[in-house]
Design an enzyme around this catalytic site. Structure first.
Site, short mmCIF file in Angstrom:
data_model
loop_
_atom_site.label_atom_id
_atom_site.label_comp_id
_atom_site.label_asym_id
_atom_site.label_seq_id
_atom_site.Cartn_x
_atom_site.Cartn_y
_atom_site.Cartn_z
N HIS A 185 0.84 -1.20 0.00
CA HIS A 185 0.00 0.00 0.00
C HIS A 185 0.88 1.26 0.00
O HIS A 185 0.66 2.18 -0.79
CB HIS A 185 -0.92 -0.02 1.23
CG HIS A 185 -1.73 1.22 1.41
ND1 HIS A 185 -3.05 1.31 1.01
CD2 HIS A 185 -1.41 2.42 1.94
CE1 HIS A 185 -3.50 2.52 1.28
NE2 HIS A 185 -2.53 3.21 1.86
N GLU A 186 1.88 1.28 0.85
CA GLU A 186 2.77 2.45 0.91
C GLU A 186 3.60 2.58 -0.37
O GLU A 186 3.84 3.68 -0.86
CB GLU A 186 3.69 2.36 2.14
CG GLU A 186 2.96 2.36 3.48
CD GLU A 186 1.98 3.52 3.64
OE1 GLU A 186 2.17 4.57 2.99
OE2 GLU A 186 1.01 3.38 4.41
N HIS B 231 1.61 4.30 -2.92
CA HIS B 231 1.59 5.76 -2.76
C HIS B 231 2.81 6.38 -3.44
O HIS B 231 2.72 7.45 -4.04
CB HIS B 231 1.59 6.15 -1.28
CG HIS B 231 0.23 6.11 -0.65
ND1 HIS B 231 -0.87 6.65 -1.24
CD2 HIS B 231 -0.19 5.59 0.53
CE1 HIS B 231 -1.93 6.48 -0.45
NE2 HIS B 231 -1.54 5.81 0.63
N GLU C 42 -6.37 6.64 -1.25
CA GLU C 42 -6.27 5.44 -0.42
C GLU C 42 -6.85 4.23 -1.15
O GLU C 42 -6.25 3.16 -1.18
CB GLU C 42 -7.01 5.62 0.91
CG GLU C 42 -6.35 6.60 1.88
CD GLU C 42 -4.90 6.25 2.19
OE1 GLU C 42 -4.61 5.08 2.46
OE2 GLU C 42 -4.06 7.16 2.11
#
Ligand SMILES: [Zn+2]
Ligand SMILES: [Zn+2]
Lengths: 404, 130
Positions: free
Chosen positions: A145-146, A149, A228
């Site tokens: 997930h990071e 980003h 997100e």
């Protein structure tokens, strides 16, 4: 992928500018309340100046400031090989030019964030609690997930928006506080000056100082929520295992611990809001919209494989909304990516025991403890502020030097 | 963690995967509830042990603060006859032994049902107990 990033950015930009208008309006009203003749312009200039300075600081020192105020410490691969392997794994899956730097925040609350300017200069920070509570699959989900980003170029934009939000909150709070502390003196001595016009301005400024942070927070969430979701979708694409991230989000949101070093400026960066109890009331406001539980449900209802189309379908089913959370360009992505199986149950069990044992040592290593293995079998862990140059093993009496 | 008596940073000793906080300056020992649990096996046994101690707040020894929650600890009687007084956190974060108290307990053979604790402590502090 570029199409997707651009479309994502365009939509966010609009909300970003509205947030900017809030900042300007706030500065104007507060300035006007202090000085009815031309104070408004000064207020606007000051507000923008503060935002500008904060941005400059974050630009020039890269991710340093955010990491420093969060009390994050950079680690080398040998401190936590498992985490490092996962970061490297995700970097390769995402095709990033460089491995992000890895930081650990010494707190028991599980959480994580990514920061930096470009994919070349990015950092991923995770808390020690995250490492202790998540198994490999879950940790991989969070890191993915990071990494998304970073890949989606979110980090820089989110830093700008986060700082704007932080500025609005700080200015509002500063104003309300000044007002509170000076009000009694002011009203008594100064009643003849100002007059009705100023009083109205003051009331407006107070209302704005209360409402602007809430509105800015909501806008920030509107910007970040899309990002997100997109990062969740990308994470599934990278890991091919939606349950990893879903289970991780469940564990993170289930924790009631606060992160001591998180503050109003850094809070928005985390994967889950780190200020739960003593944080701002605004956090409650946004948590009444259940983004986390919704994100978990979407991940768990992905049925068509690990691609964007499948995520969009799951999103529509869960939210019941016909709109596109994944920009259309992303939906061309029909590549059939099957899910991978989870790590076996035994692995997970052993994993958890190991990580709990590692946590203490990890916290100490991060905090510069000296580890001494006495030949008699005792391990001595000496804190960095230990006041003597040598330490005696109480078991065998050997004297050890505490290296400096 | 700082020593609750002399405020010096404490050294952590690890033996057989049990960690004990030890102050090399005043020779005090902190036994964390988590470590007791690791020694005794499960939470219930630790609870039983901790509640089996008699709280004796009439004792006029100086109250010291729990190094974890910083609340003043209870004075408790350990051992049957001629009990010695050790400190226990009110919300069961752990036990504190002042310098020499461990030796006394070992000599008296007290804390009888917690033999495993005694054996480990005896082992880890061999040189100090001589
Ligand atoms: Zn030794
Ligand atoms: Zn305590």
């Amino acid at each position: 992928m570029w199409e997707l990033i651009r479309a994502n950015r365009r939509k966010s930009l609009v909300l970003f500018f509205i947030m900017g208008m809030f900042l300007v309006l706030l500065g104007y009203l507060i300035g006007q309340a202090f000085k009815p003749q031309g104070g408004g312009i000064t207020g606007v200039v000051i507000a923008i100046f503060v935002w500008f300075i904060l941005n400059m600081i974050s630009m020039f020192s890269g991710s340093k400031i955010m990491l420093t105020v969060s009390n994050a410490k950079e680690i080398t691969p040998d401190v936590h090989p498992r985490l490092y392997n996962i970061v490297e794994e995700m970097r390769m899956a995402a095709n990033l030019p460089k491995t992000p730097k890895v930081y650990i925040i010494n707190t028991e609350a599980p959480n994580a964030f990514a920061t930096g300017r470009t994919p070349d200069d990015a950092a991923i920070a995770v808390t020690a609690g995250l490492l202790a509570k998540l198994n490999r699959d879950e940790l991989q989900g969070v890191v993915a997930h990071e990494t998304s980003h970073i890949l989606n170029r979110d980090i820089r934009f989110m830093t700008y928006a986060g700082i704007m939000l932080g500025t609005i909150v700080l200015i509002s709070e500063l104003y309300l506080r000044t007002l509170f502390f000076s009000s009694s003196a002011r009203y008594r001595s100064d009643s003849k000056g100002g007059g009705q016009g100023q009083l109205i301005m003051m009331v407006l400024a107070i209302v704005m100082a209360i409402l602007a942070p809430i509105a800015a927070q909501l806008l920030y969430f509107a910007i970040s929520r899309k990002r997100e979701y997109l990062a969740d979708a990308s994470a599934v694409r990278l890991t091919r295992y939606p349950e990893g991230l879903a289970a991780a989000l469940e564990k993170i949101s289930g924790s009631t611990q606060d992160i001591e070093t998180a503050n109003k400026v850094t809070a928005p960066m985390y994967i889950v809001n780190p200020l739960k109890k003593k944080g701002m009331k605004i956090a409650d406001l946004t948590s009444t919209h259940p983004p986390i539980s919704e994100r978990i449900r979407i991940l768990r209802s992905m049925a068509g494989g690990a691609n964007f189309t499948s995520y969009q379908q799951a999103w529509s089913t869960v939210t019941g909304s016909p709109s596109h959370i994944i920009p259309r360009s992303g939906l061309a992505d029909n590549e059939s990516l099957g899910f991978r199986p989870p790590a076996s149950g035994e692995d997970i069990e052993a994993d958890m025991k190991q990580s709990r044992r590692d946590l203490g040592n990890l916290m100490m290593a991060v905090n510069q403890y000296t580890f001494i293995d006495c030949p008699c079998g005792v391990k001595l862990k000496v804190p960095p502020d230990y006041k003597s140059l040598q330490v005696e093993c109480p078991r065998c009496g050997r004297i050890h030097k505490v290296s400096d | 963690m700082r020593c609750p008596v002399c405020k010096n940073p404490m050294v952590i000793l690890e033996l057989q995967q049990i960690e004990i906080d030890y102050c090399t300056f005043c020779q005090g020992i902190w036994l964390d509830a988590g470590e007791l649990e690791a020694l005794l096996g499960d939470t219930q046994q630790v609870q039983d042990l901790l509640t089996s101690f008699k709280i004796d707040d009439a004792i006029r020894e100086k109250r010291i603060k729990c190094p974890i929650c910083n609340k003043k600890m209870h004075k408790i009687q350990a051992g049957q006859h001629n009990p010695i007084i050790i400190d226990k956190c009110r919300i069961d974060h752990g036990l504190w032994f002042d310098s020499g108290e461990l030796q006394q307990i070992i000599e008296m053979g007290s804390l009888h049902k917690e033999n495993e604790i005694l054996i480990l402590l005896k082992d880890i502090f061999t040189n100090k107990l001589k």
